[in-house]
Motif scaffolding. Structure first.
Motif, mmCIF file in Angstrom:
data_model
loop_
_atom_site.group_PDB
_atom_site.id
_atom_site.type_symbol
_atom_site.label_atom_id
_atom_site.label_comp_id
_atom_site.label_asym_id
_atom_site.label_seq_id
_atom_site.Cartn_x
_atom_site.Cartn_y
_atom_site.Cartn_z
ATOM 1 N N CYS A 131 5.144 19.196 -0.131
ATOM 2 C CA CYS A 131 5.301 20.336 -1.050
ATOM 3 C C CYS A 131 4.451 20.142 -2.305
ATOM 4 O O CYS A 131 3.961 21.104 -2.885
ATOM 5 C CB CYS A 131 6.762 20.529 -1.444
ATOM 6 S SG CYS A 131 7.742 21.177 -0.109
ATOM 7 N N ARG A 132 4.304 18.898 -2.720
ATOM 8 C CA ARG A 132 3.493 18.693 -3.926
ATOM 9 C C ARG A 132 2.001 18.662 -3.597
ATOM 10 O O ARG A 132 1.166 18.777 -4.472
ATOM 11 C CB ARG A 132 3.954 17.438 -4.667
ATOM 12 C CG ARG A 132 5.249 17.789 -5.432
ATOM 13 C CD ARG A 132 5.702 16.797 -6.428
ATOM 14 N NE ARG A 132 6.110 15.591 -5.764
ATOM 15 C CZ ARG A 132 5.405 14.480 -5.765
ATOM 16 N NH1 ARG A 132 4.265 14.414 -6.403
ATOM 17 N NH2 ARG A 132 5.861 13.430 -5.136
ATOM 18 N N THR A 133 1.691 18.527 -2.289
ATOM 19 C CA THR A 133 0.283 18.529 -1.874
ATOM 20 C C THR A 133 -0.227 19.961 -1.642
ATOM 21 O O THR A 133 -1.384 20.270 -1.944
ATOM 22 C CB THR A 133 0.130 17.741 -0.538
ATOM 23 O OG1 THR A 133 0.667 16.438 -0.730
ATOM 24 C CG2 THR A 133 -1.312 17.641 -0.123
ATOM 25 N N PRO A 138 0.861 -1.187 0.000
ATOM 26 C CA PRO A 138 0.000 0.000 0.000
ATOM 27 C C PRO A 138 0.899 1.238 0.000
ATOM 28 O O PRO A 138 1.902 1.248 0.736
ATOM 29 C CB PRO A 138 -0.771 -0.100 1.323
ATOM 30 C CG PRO A 138 -0.527 -1.475 1.847
ATOM 31 C CD PRO A 138 0.700 -2.017 1.192
ATOM 32 N N ILE A 139 0.574 2.256 -0.773
ATOM 33 C CA ILE A 139 1.505 3.399 -0.874
ATOM 34 C C ILE A 139 1.605 4.173 0.430
ATOM 35 O O ILE A 139 2.584 4.884 0.662
ATOM 36 C CB ILE A 139 1.157 4.379 -2.017
ATOM 37 C CG1 ILE A 139 -0.298 4.764 -1.957
ATOM 38 C CG2 ILE A 139 1.564 3.828 -3.360
ATOM 39 C CD1 ILE A 139 -0.604 5.927 -2.860
ATOM 40 N N THR A 140 0.633 4.038 1.299
ATOM 41 C CA THR A 140 0.717 4.770 2.575
ATOM 42 C C THR A 140 1.528 4.003 3.611
ATOM 43 O O THR A 140 1.802 4.523 4.683
ATOM 44 C CB THR A 140 -0.708 4.998 3.127
ATOM 45 O OG1 THR A 140 -1.391 3.746 3.079
ATOM 46 C CG2 THR A 140 -1.449 6.014 2.305
ATOM 47 N N GLY A 141 1.912 2.770 3.284
ATOM 48 C CA GLY A 141 2.692 1.963 4.228
ATOM 49 C C GLY A 141 1.899 0.741 4.648
ATOM 50 O O GLY A 141 0.675 0.718 4.548
ATOM 51 N N ILE A 142 2.603 -0.267 5.134
ATOM 52 C CA ILE A 142 1.873 -1.479 5.529
ATOM 53 C C ILE A 142 1.172 -1.211 6.869
ATOM 54 O O ILE A 142 1.714 -0.510 7.726
ATOM 55 C CB ILE A 142 2.787 -2.717 5.600
ATOM 56 C CG1 ILE A 142 3.892 -2.518 6.619
ATOM 57 C CG2 ILE A 142 3.375 -3.083 4.247
ATOM 58 C CD1 ILE A 142 4.620 -3.800 6.924
ATOM 59 N N GLU A 190 -1.922 11.416 -0.015
ATOM 60 C CA GLU A 190 -1.958 10.076 -0.609
ATOM 61 C C GLU A 190 -2.034 10.178 -2.140
ATOM 62 O O GLU A 190 -1.330 9.457 -2.853
ATOM 63 C CB GLU A 190 -3.181 9.336 -0.063
ATOM 64 C CG GLU A 190 -3.193 7.879 -0.376
ATOM 65 C CD GLU A 190 -4.366 7.161 0.304
ATOM 66 O OE1 GLU A 190 -5.096 7.772 1.108
ATOM 67 O OE2 GLU A 190 -4.524 5.977 -0.002
ATOM 68 N N ARG A 191 -2.825 11.134 -2.632
ATOM 69 C CA ARG A 191 -2.925 11.294 -4.097
ATOM 70 C C ARG A 191 -1.592 11.770 -4.675
ATOM 71 O O ARG A 191 -1.158 11.317 -5.730
ATOM 72 C CB ARG A 191 -4.061 12.266 -4.451
ATOM 73 C CG ARG A 191 -5.450 11.632 -4.332
ATOM 74 C CD ARG A 191 -6.532 12.528 -4.909
ATOM 75 N NE ARG A 191 -6.758 13.739 -4.126
ATOM 76 C CZ ARG A 191 -7.465 13.786 -2.998
ATOM 77 N NH1 ARG A 191 -8.032 12.692 -2.513
ATOM 78 N NH2 ARG A 191 -7.620 14.928 -2.337
ATOM 79 N N ALA A 192 -0.921 12.673 -3.927
ATOM 80 C CA ALA A 192 0.392 13.157 -4.411
ATOM 81 C C ALA A 192 1.361 11.981 -4.487
ATOM 82 O O ALA A 192 2.146 11.854 -5.429
ATOM 83 C CB ALA A 192 0.939 14.234 -3.480
ATOM 84 N N ARG A 193 1.271 11.099 -3.505
ATOM 85 C CA ARG A 193 2.209 9.971 -3.500
ATOM 86 C C ARG A 193 1.880 9.000 -4.633
ATOM 87 O O ARG A 193 2.785 8.423 -5.246
ATOM 88 C CB ARG A 193 2.153 9.251 -2.147
ATOM 89 C CG ARG A 193 3.163 8.131 -2.119
ATOM 90 C CD ARG A 193 3.722 7.857 -0.784
ATOM 91 N NE ARG A 193 4.884 6.991 -0.910
ATOM 92 C CZ ARG A 193 5.446 6.354 0.088
ATOM 93 N NH1 ARG A 193 4.962 6.509 1.311
ATOM 94 N NH2 ARG A 193 6.491 5.594 -0.109
#
Ligand SMILES: Cc1ncc(COP(=O)(O)O)c(C=O)c1O
Length: 495
Positions: free
Chosen positions: A183-185, A141-145, A329-332
């Motif tokens: 920064c990208r968010t 999962p991109i947010t981490g396990i 999360e969307r930025a990631r």
């Protein structure tokens, strides 16, 4: 060894196959594709891969060895010669002149990885690998396990007073990565400029700017970031190192914290808290809690294992306000595919078993003892200097008398094999509100305790040479100095 080399030969030309192989390999060596020392496949394997008889490859290898392009290493086959052949172009920059030899590295970011708890780490890593489930090696999962997010949320609450649910905790690849994500968010919530502490981290300053965000340096004084200057700058986001300002070591006062939170609320803004080294607060009873705990909806809190375990793990975290988490999360999701699962599982095991706490309990007295050695050595070798920011971390900020030529002391120390930074290295912009006292930032993490005195004796030698006793050419200091005077806690009490 089953090395592979991508080359091909053409049978429709007059040039003999052995010559074609030679030309192809020489060309790769000349233009830097095949680097010195790179192993080549055995003649048998290469012959099979490109569909020629083995004797053709043997002939090519022998010829190139005779010309100095290749060398045979007993027991490990043929490789590209480690000494370059005359005429070979190298664009790698590896042959550039090297800096003076450095024997002692007193830079603040350097890490003594000999403290890494290898056995404990290996057992966690092994357990993590042995317990891998069916899906654990697919994309994480991109947010981490989940297991690690849960451990982090409870660790950060327990130790730093951070108020965050696992659902709003994100595993990152270090603080720098988390900062890039924020920064990208921020533009998605109408923020395109961010205040950064001055002096501060030049690396972070450039990181922020590389995301397209504007970074505005805001001066820091003895109580932390200057709120009048922050308000005047017009930003709605600020990056701070409140507990132990980087690099001055100033601790943000309670009044300043409260005023900073009021500022954030007034401008509908965001505080990004970089809690980079408070694990090494020597008197745990005095360690200031994270600002995030006072207003979790206004503060993005970030940290990493870089200082406490090893920067090479590239593992960090963000505690994100609930309303902002989806945007981060969307930025990631548009920038990477998540962090290494096995490392995440191992770290969650490390935290679950209390091994990080144990590791830090072991390290704190070691760092405190190094700090005491640094303090004594500064007193001995840098008379007239004052030490700031010694309550935590792995570096001290040493202010020098006004008349000292800081750059000359730093250069002179390098000539004596000591690499360290002066205060100017961290100055992101000139400001009349900034202290103009010369300073040295002395990191004591990567130097052996037994070497500290000798390294600082060299710095002292340079200081004695460049501490010009004549009055300061620029006149007296315009501003007060940073941080509180030195006070070393008696005991490295534990949480
Ligand atoms: C001010 C500051 N914050 C945080 C970090 C940690 O960065 P990372 O977690 O990306 O290794 C560093 C590293 O040197 C630093 O200087």
């Amino acid at each position: 060894m089953p090395w592979h080399l991508t080359i091909s030969v053409c049978r429709d030309v007059d040039e003999p196959l052995s010559r074609q192989i030679q030309s192809a390999i020489k060309e790769k060596i000349r233009n830097g594709v095949l680097l010195p020392g790179v192993p080549l496949p055995s003649s048998r394997l290469l012959a099979r891969d490109i569909g020629v008889s083995r004797s053709v490859v043997v002939e090519a290898y022998e010829q190139m060895s005779a010309e100095g392009y290749l060398e045979a290493v007993q027991g490990s086959g043929t490789r590209v010669a480690t000494r370059p052949v005359v005429g070979v172009e190298r664009g790698s920059g590896l042959d550039e002149p090297t800096a003076p030899a450095v024997r002692w590295d007193l830079r603040v970011g350097a890490t003594d990885v000999t403290n890494f708890p290898l056995q404990e780490w290996l057992s966690c890593y092994q357990r993590a690998t042995q317990s891998l489930g069916a899906n654990d090696l697919s994309y994480p999962p991109i947010t981490g396990i989940p297991a690690l997010r849960t451990e982090l949320a409870s660790y950060l609450g327990r130790v730093r007073g951070v108020r965050v649910e696992p659902a709003h905790t994100m595993v990152t690849m270090g603080f720098a990565h988390g900062l890039g994500l924020i920064c990208r968010t921020l533009p998605t919530v109408g923020i395109d400029r961010i205040g950064v502490e001055n002096p501060g981290s030049g690396k972070q300053f450039h990181f922020i700017r590389s995301t397209g965000m504007r970074a505005l340096p805001v001066p820091v004084d003895a109580d932390g970031v200057d709120l009048d200057a922050l308000a005047r700058s017009g930003v709605r986001a600020v990056l701070i190192t409140a507990a132990h300002q980087f690099p001055t070591g100033a601790t943000m006062s309670l009044e300043r914290r409260q005023a900073l939170l009021r500022w954030a609320s007034d401008v509908d803004g965001i505080i990004i808290e970089d809690d980079y080294d408070t694990e090494f607060w020597f008197d745990q009873r005095e360690r200031p809690p994270a600002i995030q705990g006072s207003d979790p909806e206004r503060v993005v809190y970030g940290g990493s294992l870089s200082k406490v375990l090893a920067p090479g793990l590239r593992l960090g975290w963000l505690a994100v306000p609930e309303w902002l988490f989806g945007a981060v999360e969307r930025a990631r999701a548009t920038s990477d595919q998540g962090s290494d699962s096995i490392t995440q599982l191992a770290v969650s095991e490390f935290l679950r078993a209390g091994l990080l706490d144990r590791h830090l309990r072991r390290l704190r007295p070691r760092y405190r003892s190094r700090l005491e050695t640094v303090v004594q050595a500064v007193r001995r070798h840098l008379p007239g200097a004052s030490i700031r920011g010694a309550s935590a971390g792995r570096h001290v900020y040493v202010e020098l008398p006004h008349h000292v030529d800081e750059a000359a002391v730093v250069d002179g120390a390098l000539r004596l094999s000591v690499l360290l930074r002066g205060g100017a290295h961290f100055r992101l912009a000139e400001s009349p509100r900034l202290t103009n006292r010369p300073a040295l930032v002395i990191g004591y993490s990567a130097v052996r305790p037994s070497d500290i005195n000798e390294a600082l004796a060299r710095v002292g030698e340079s200081y004695a040479r460049y501490a010009d006793p004549r009055p300061n050419r620029n006149g007296a200091s315009l501003t007060r100095s940073i941080g509180q005077p030195l006070r070393i806690p008696r005991s490295a009490a534990v949480p």
